[in-house]
Design a protein around this motif. Structure first.
Motif, PDB file in Angstrom:
ATOM      1  N   PRO A 148      -2.581   6.924   2.319  1.00 45.74           N
ATOM      2  CA  PRO A 148      -3.445   5.815   1.894  1.00 45.74           C
ATOM      3  C   PRO A 148      -4.861   6.029   2.452  1.00 45.74           C
ATOM      4  O   PRO A 148      -5.046   6.814   3.384  1.00 45.74           O
ATOM      5  CB  PRO A 148      -2.795   4.591   2.540  1.00 45.74           C
ATOM      6  CG  PRO A 148      -2.031   5.117   3.705  1.00 45.74           C
ATOM      7  CD  PRO A 148      -1.645   6.537   3.384  1.00 45.74           C
ATOM      8  N   THR A 149      -5.846   5.322   1.892  1.00 43.98           N
ATOM      9  CA  THR A 149      -7.201   5.370   2.441  1.00 43.98           C
ATOM     10  C   THR A 149      -7.352   4.359   3.564  1.00 43.98           C
ATOM     11  O   THR A 149      -8.069   4.586   4.525  1.00 43.98           O
ATOM     12  CB  THR A 149      -8.236   5.075   1.336  1.00 43.98           C
ATOM     13  OG1 THR A 149      -8.020   5.986   0.266  1.00 43.98           O
ATOM     14  CG2 THR A 149      -9.656   5.211   1.852  1.00 43.98           C
ATOM     15  N   ALA A 150      -6.671   3.233   3.415  1.00 46.48           N
ATOM     16  CA  ALA A 150      -6.749   2.172   4.418  1.00 46.48           C
ATOM     17  C   ALA A 150      -5.372   1.528   4.519  1.00 46.48           C
ATOM     18  O   ALA A 150      -4.611   1.537   3.548  1.00 46.48           O
ATOM     19  CB  ALA A 150      -7.797   1.140   4.010  1.00 46.48           C
ATOM     20  N   PRO A 151      -5.042   0.963   5.671  1.00 55.48           N
ATOM     21  CA  PRO A 151      -3.695   0.403   5.841  1.00 55.48           C
ATOM     22  C   PRO A 151      -3.413  -0.838   4.997  1.00 55.48           C
ATOM     23  O   PRO A 151      -2.250  -1.137   4.732  1.00 55.48           O
ATOM     24  CB  PRO A 151      -3.637   0.063   7.333  1.00 55.48           C
ATOM     25  CG  PRO A 151      -5.019   0.112   7.847  1.00 55.48           C
ATOM     26  CD  PRO A 151      -5.814   0.977   6.929  1.00 55.48           C
ATOM     27  N   THR A 152      -4.469  -1.539   4.598  1.00 59.78           N
ATOM     28  CA  THR A 152      -4.288  -2.757   3.792  1.00 59.78           C
ATOM     29  C   THR A 152      -5.347  -2.778   2.704  1.00 59.78           C
ATOM     30  O   THR A 152      -6.325  -2.039   2.782  1.00 59.78           O
ATOM     31  CB  THR A 152      -4.501  -4.042   4.635  1.00 59.78           C
ATOM     32  OG1 THR A 152      -5.883  -4.082   5.050  1.00 59.78           O
ATOM     33  CG2 THR A 152      -3.610  -4.082   5.869  1.00 59.78           C
ATOM     34  N   PRO A 153      -5.183  -3.646   1.689  1.00 63.04           N
ATOM     35  CA  PRO A 153      -6.301  -3.876   0.779  1.00 63.04           C
ATOM     36  C   PRO A 153      -7.387  -4.693   1.486  1.00 63.04           C
ATOM     37  O   PRO A 153      -7.230  -5.037   2.662  1.00 63.04           O
ATOM     38  CB  PRO A 153      -5.683  -4.689  -0.369  1.00 63.04           C
ATOM     39  CG  PRO A 153      -4.241  -4.823  -0.075  1.00 63.04           C
ATOM     40  CD  PRO A 153      -3.992  -4.415   1.332  1.00 63.04           C
ATOM     41  N   ALA A 154      -8.467  -5.009   0.783  1.00 60.91           N
ATOM     42  CA  ALA A 154      -9.569  -5.795   1.354  1.00 60.91           C
ATOM     43  C   ALA A 154      -9.040  -7.089   1.968  1.00 60.91           C
ATOM     44  O   ALA A 154      -8.061  -7.663   1.495  1.00 60.91           O
ATOM     45  CB  ALA A 154     -10.593  -6.110   0.278  1.00 60.91           C
ATOM     46  N   VAL A 189      -6.048  -0.669  -4.391  1.00 60.43           N
ATOM     47  CA  VAL A 189      -5.545   0.175  -3.307  1.00 60.43           C
ATOM     48  C   VAL A 189      -6.073   1.593  -3.539  1.00 60.43           C
ATOM     49  O   VAL A 189      -6.137   2.055  -4.675  1.00 60.43           O
ATOM     50  CB  VAL A 189      -3.997   0.199  -3.299  1.00 60.43           C
ATOM     51  CG1 VAL A 189      -3.466   1.155  -2.241  1.00 60.43           C
ATOM     52  CG2 VAL A 189      -3.442  -1.201  -3.071  1.00 60.43           C
ATOM     53  N   GLY A 190      -6.454   2.269  -2.459  1.00 59.70           N
ATOM     54  CA  GLY A 190      -6.991   3.624  -2.580  1.00 59.70           C
ATOM     55  C   GLY A 190      -6.024   4.678  -2.066  1.00 59.70           C
ATOM     56  O   GLY A 190      -5.330   4.472  -1.070  1.00 59.70           O
ATOM     57  N   LEU A 191      -5.994   5.802  -2.789  1.00 57.53           N
ATOM     58  CA  LEU A 191      -5.209   6.964  -2.375  1.00 57.53           C
ATOM     59  C   LEU A 191      -6.177   7.961  -1.750  1.00 57.53           C
ATOM     60  O   LEU A 191      -7.210   8.276  -2.343  1.00 57.53           O
ATOM     61  CB  LEU A 191      -4.561   7.597  -3.608  1.00 57.53           C
ATOM     62  CG  LEU A 191      -3.655   8.802  -3.385  1.00 57.53           C
ATOM     63  CD1 LEU A 191      -2.317   8.342  -2.808  1.00 57.53           C
ATOM     64  CD2 LEU A 191      -3.415   9.561  -4.700  1.00 57.53           C
ATOM     65  N   VAL A 216       0.857  -1.193   0.000  1.00 58.90           N
ATOM     66  CA  VAL A 216       0.000   0.000   0.000  1.00 58.90           C
ATOM     67  C   VAL A 216       0.891   1.240   0.000  1.00 58.90           C
ATOM     68  O   VAL A 216       0.683   2.185  -0.770  1.00 58.90           O
ATOM     69  CB  VAL A 216      -0.959  -0.017   1.219  1.00 58.90           C
ATOM     70  CG1 VAL A 216      -1.650   1.322   1.395  1.00 58.90           C
ATOM     71  CG2 VAL A 216      -1.976  -1.143   1.093  1.00 58.90           C
ATOM     72  N   LYS A 217       1.907   1.206   0.827  1.00 56.76           N
ATOM     73  CA  LYS A 217       2.840   2.328   0.907  1.00 56.76           C
ATOM     74  C   LYS A 217       3.489   2.585  -0.459  1.00 56.76           C
ATOM     75  O   LYS A 217       3.586   3.732  -0.912  1.00 56.76           O
ATOM     76  CB  LYS A 217       3.907   2.017   1.962  1.00 56.76           C
ATOM     77  CG  LYS A 217       4.937   3.102   2.132  1.00 56.76           C
ATOM     78  CD  LYS A 217       5.838   2.846   3.325  1.00 56.76           C
ATOM     79  CE  LYS A 217       6.933   3.918   3.368  1.00 56.76           C
ATOM     80  NZ  LYS A 217       7.754   3.808   4.572  1.00 56.76           N
ATOM     81  N   GLU A 218       3.901   1.513  -1.091  1.00 54.60           N
ATOM     82  CA  GLU A 218       4.530   1.625  -2.420  1.00 54.60           C
ATOM     83  C   GLU A 218       3.588   2.291  -3.432  1.00 54.60           C
ATOM     84  O   GLU A 218       4.000   3.174  -4.184  1.00 54.60           O
ATOM     85  CB  GLU A 218       4.844   0.209  -2.894  1.00 54.60           C
ATOM     86  CG  GLU A 218       6.098   0.050  -3.708  1.00 54.60           C
ATOM     87  CD  GLU A 218       6.284  -1.442  -3.990  1.00 54.60           C
ATOM     88  OE1 GLU A 218       5.906  -1.864  -5.099  1.00 54.60           O
ATOM     89  OE2 GLU A 218       6.752  -2.173  -3.084  1.00 54.60           O
ATOM     90  N   CYS A 261      -5.375   3.779  -6.784  1.00 51.69           N
ATOM     91  CA  CYS A 261      -3.989   4.133  -7.137  1.00 51.69           C
ATOM     92  C   CYS A 261      -3.128   2.897  -7.382  1.00 51.69           C
ATOM     93  O   CYS A 261      -1.900   2.988  -7.336  1.00 51.69           O
ATOM     94  CB  CYS A 261      -3.370   5.035  -6.074  1.00 51.69           C
ATOM     95  SG  CYS A 261      -3.036   4.220  -4.516  1.00 51.69           S
ATOM     96  N   GLY A 262      -3.739   1.762  -7.608  1.00 52.99           N
ATOM     97  CA  GLY A 262      -2.937   0.583  -7.912  1.00 52.99           C
ATOM     98  C   GLY A 262      -3.556  -0.667  -7.318  1.00 52.99           C
ATOM     99  O   GLY A 262      -4.701  -0.637  -6.850  1.00 52.99           O
ATOM    100  N   PHE A 263      -2.774  -1.734  -7.356  1.00 57.96           N
ATOM    101  CA  PHE A 263      -3.255  -3.016  -6.841  1.00 57.96           C
ATOM    102  C   PHE A 263      -2.195  -3.631  -5.932  1.00 57.96           C
ATOM    103  O   PHE A 263      -1.002  -3.420  -6.129  1.00 57.96           O
ATOM    104  CB  PHE A 263      -3.524  -3.984  -7.997  1.00 57.96           C
ATOM    105  CG  PHE A 263      -4.744  -3.618  -8.788  1.00 57.96           C
ATOM    106  CD1 PHE A 263      -5.984  -4.143  -8.447  1.00 57.96           C
ATOM    107  CD2 PHE A 263      -4.657  -2.734  -9.856  1.00 57.96           C
ATOM    108  CE1 PHE A 263      -7.123  -3.791  -9.166  1.00 57.96           C
ATOM    109  CE2 PHE A 263      -5.784  -2.377 -10.584  1.00 57.96           C
ATOM    110  CZ  PHE A 263      -7.020  -2.912 -10.236  1.00 57.96           C
ATOM    111  N   ALA A 264      -2.658  -4.383  -4.950  1.00 57.39           N
ATOM    112  CA  ALA A 264      -1.747  -5.192  -4.139  1.00 57.39           C
ATOM    113  C   ALA A 264      -2.359  -6.577  -4.052  1.00 57.39           C
ATOM    114  O   ALA A 264      -3.523  -6.713  -3.655  1.00 57.39           O
ATOM    115  CB  ALA A 264      -1.588  -4.583  -2.749  1.00 57.39           C
ATOM    116  N   ASP A 265      -1.627  -7.577  -4.466  1.00 52.86           N
ATOM    117  CA  ASP A 265      -2.128  -8.952  -4.499  1.00 52.86           C
ATOM    118  C   ASP A 265      -3.461  -9.062  -5.232  1.00 52.86           C
ATOM    119  O   ASP A 265      -4.385  -9.740  -4.788  1.00 52.86           O
ATOM    120  CB  ASP A 265      -2.288  -9.501  -3.065  1.00 52.86           C
ATOM    121  CG  ASP A 265      -0.988  -9.376  -2.274  1.00 52.86           C
ATOM    122  OD1 ASP A 265       0.084  -9.613  -2.874  1.00 52.86           O
ATOM    123  OD2 ASP A 265      -1.048  -9.030  -1.084  1.00 52.86           O
ATOM    124  N   GLY A 266      -3.577  -8.349  -6.336  1.00 47.97           N
ATOM    125  CA  GLY A 266      -4.780  -8.439  -7.163  1.00 47.97           C
ATOM    126  C   GLY A 266      -5.976  -7.674  -6.641  1.00 47.97           C
ATOM    127  O   GLY A 266      -7.062  -7.745  -7.226  1.00 47.97           O
TER     128      GLY A 266
END
Ligand code: GLN
Length: 453
Positions: free
Chosen positions: A382-388, A431-433, A257-259, A423-428
């Protein structure tokens, strides 16, 4: 293309995917097609069209809709049909959007995964094993799955932004007081705000334009001029000053998420914006402060569900038993937990130590934002610390669940506007900015989001 075609396409998509996504609690096809027919008749007359003419919309089920069941995803209101429209529902009609149905949520907007819905959880359209976020999970999933063109959600501590982030759509929480809360079933009145969930930033501007503005029916509604949000979308962020709180990219934030957030900042830098690290020193206290204040307000607001005035009424021999049984049966576990926590924090002997103290910390948190905004145009993180996360993964762990809102809650306590944009994806998974602005400066928030998008 007619409005009837659009509404037909929306229902077709719902029939294809909603048995899996489960975003809707109530659908009223007849009503929607009647509205569509009436709008199609207007097409012939050459009359000027509303800003949202013919667009299929979904509404979170804590927003009152005349003649259309409004449950707050609670057993208490499972058969409740309001006799009046919330101001935002009236405004959608005035803008000539078509209401397709009512969207699933955590019961009374308490939760961050939709698993607190007393009916069934909504699933994340990107991966059905994952939560869509919450509490406006149905609103975010319905847009992400293409079931409606846009939706309305409500945000008390992150409930528009976090599900928008989890579902890869755009979610805007306006400044407290910009959008009328009249007809929104109150959770925490000093924090609740209604806002749009859309596929892109331009749509968000259109919907905000249609729902913002002073309302004499809401005593906290702000008397401010409403700017033209669409003309703010210039694409120009040259010289824009961005503050990036170090607390928002530190401990507890998923490295992926940070990335994504750092690469989003590079994009904005490429467009001529400048960013610097800043500090919001009271961030660590925000979650505790929020759960004290929001629960206190909830315990008071939910006193109206007594088995007499609204919704379900239990069989009982006397009044005390009527209250007791109706509330025991009507409310789910999380709602009861909050009512108990709030009642405790407000009770004499504890009020000063908890409620009053939390109010003071809220002021400190707001001052953190004031200080940064003295030198910066927006704050980004970030909007949240992790994806769903996976459905079921956190249901037995309310404290972990509460921490999902660690970067949305401070913004709610400060009352300022913020948008989540993909703003991108993490593990499919998306991710929200989060782009946070000064009070009533939605124009800048949207401009930056649009330039980035
Ligand atoms: N997840 C947070 C809570 O459970 C926020 C909810 C909201 O914004 N309605 O209270």
């Amino acid at each position: 293309l007619t409005v009837t075609d659009l509404v037909g396409a929306s229902y077709k998509r719902i029939s294809e995917v909603d048995s899996k996504v489960k975003a809707f609690l109530t659908l009223d096809e007849e009503r929607a097609f009647n509205e569509a027919g009436a709008l199609d008749a207007k097409l012939q007359t050459g009359e000027e069209r509303g800003l949202l003419f013919g667009l299929p919309a979904g509404i979170k089920d804590n927003i009152s809709t005349e003649g259309l069941r409004t449950t707050c995803a609670s057993q208490f209101l499972k058969n409740f049909t309001p006799v009046y429209d919330a101001t935002v529902a009236k405004k959608l009609k005035a803008a000539q959007a078509v209401t397709i149905g009512k969207l699933n949520m955590d019961e009374f907007a308490m939760g961050g995964s939709n698993e607190n819905s007393s009916f069934f959880p909504t699933h994340n359209p990107w991966n059905l094993d994952y939560v869509p976020g919450g509490s406006s999970g149905g609103s975010a999933a319905a847009v992400a799955a293409g079931e409606v063109y846009f939706s309305l959600g409500s945000d008390t501590g992150g409930s528009i932004r976090q599900p928008a982030a989890y579902c890869g759509v755009v979610g805007l929480k306006p400044t407290y007081g910009l959008v009328s809360r009249f007809g929104l079933v109150a959770f925490a009145s000093s924090l609740d705000q209604i806002g749009p969930i859309t596929k892109n930033v331009e749509d968000s501007a259109y919907v905000l334009q249609s729902i913002a503005g002073y309302d004499e029916m809401d005593s906290t509604s702000a008397k401010v001029d409403i700017p033209d949000y669409l003309s703010a979308l210039t694409g120009d962020v040259k010289g824009l000053r961005i503050g990036v709180p170090k607390e928002y990219l530190g401990q507890g934030i998923d490295p992926k998420v940070k990335e994504s957030v750092l690469s989003a900042l590079k994009v904005l830098e490429g467009l001529g914006a400048v960013w610097e690290e800043v500090s919001l020193p009271h961030t660590d206290y925000a979650v505790a402060t929020y759960y004290l204040l929001a629960s206190s307000e909830a315990s008071s607001n939910l006193a109206r569900f007594d088995g007499v005035r609204y919704g379900e009424r239990a069989d009982a021999d006397n009044l005390i038993e009527l209250y007791h049984k109706s509330r025991s049966q009507g409310f789910g576990t999380e709602v009861k937990r909050r009512i108990m926590l709030g009642t405790y924090a407000l009770s004499s002997g504890y009020y000063d130590a908890y409620y009053l103290k939390a109010q003071k910390v809220r002021t400190l948190i707001k001052q953190d934002f004031d200080q940064v905004f003295a030198n910066y145009d927006v704050i980004i993180g970030p909007t949240a610390p992790t994806p769903a996360f996976k459905l079921g993964e956190q249901v037995d762990d309310p404290l972990t669940m509460y921490l999902n809102d660690i970067v949305t809650i401070p913004v709610s306590l400060a009352g300022v506007p913020a948008v989540s944009v993909p703003c991108g994806f993490a593990d499919g998974l998306p991710v929200g900015l989060q782009i946070i602005g000064k009070a009533f400066d939605e124009a800048t928030v949207l401009r930056v989001a649009h330039a980035f998008e």
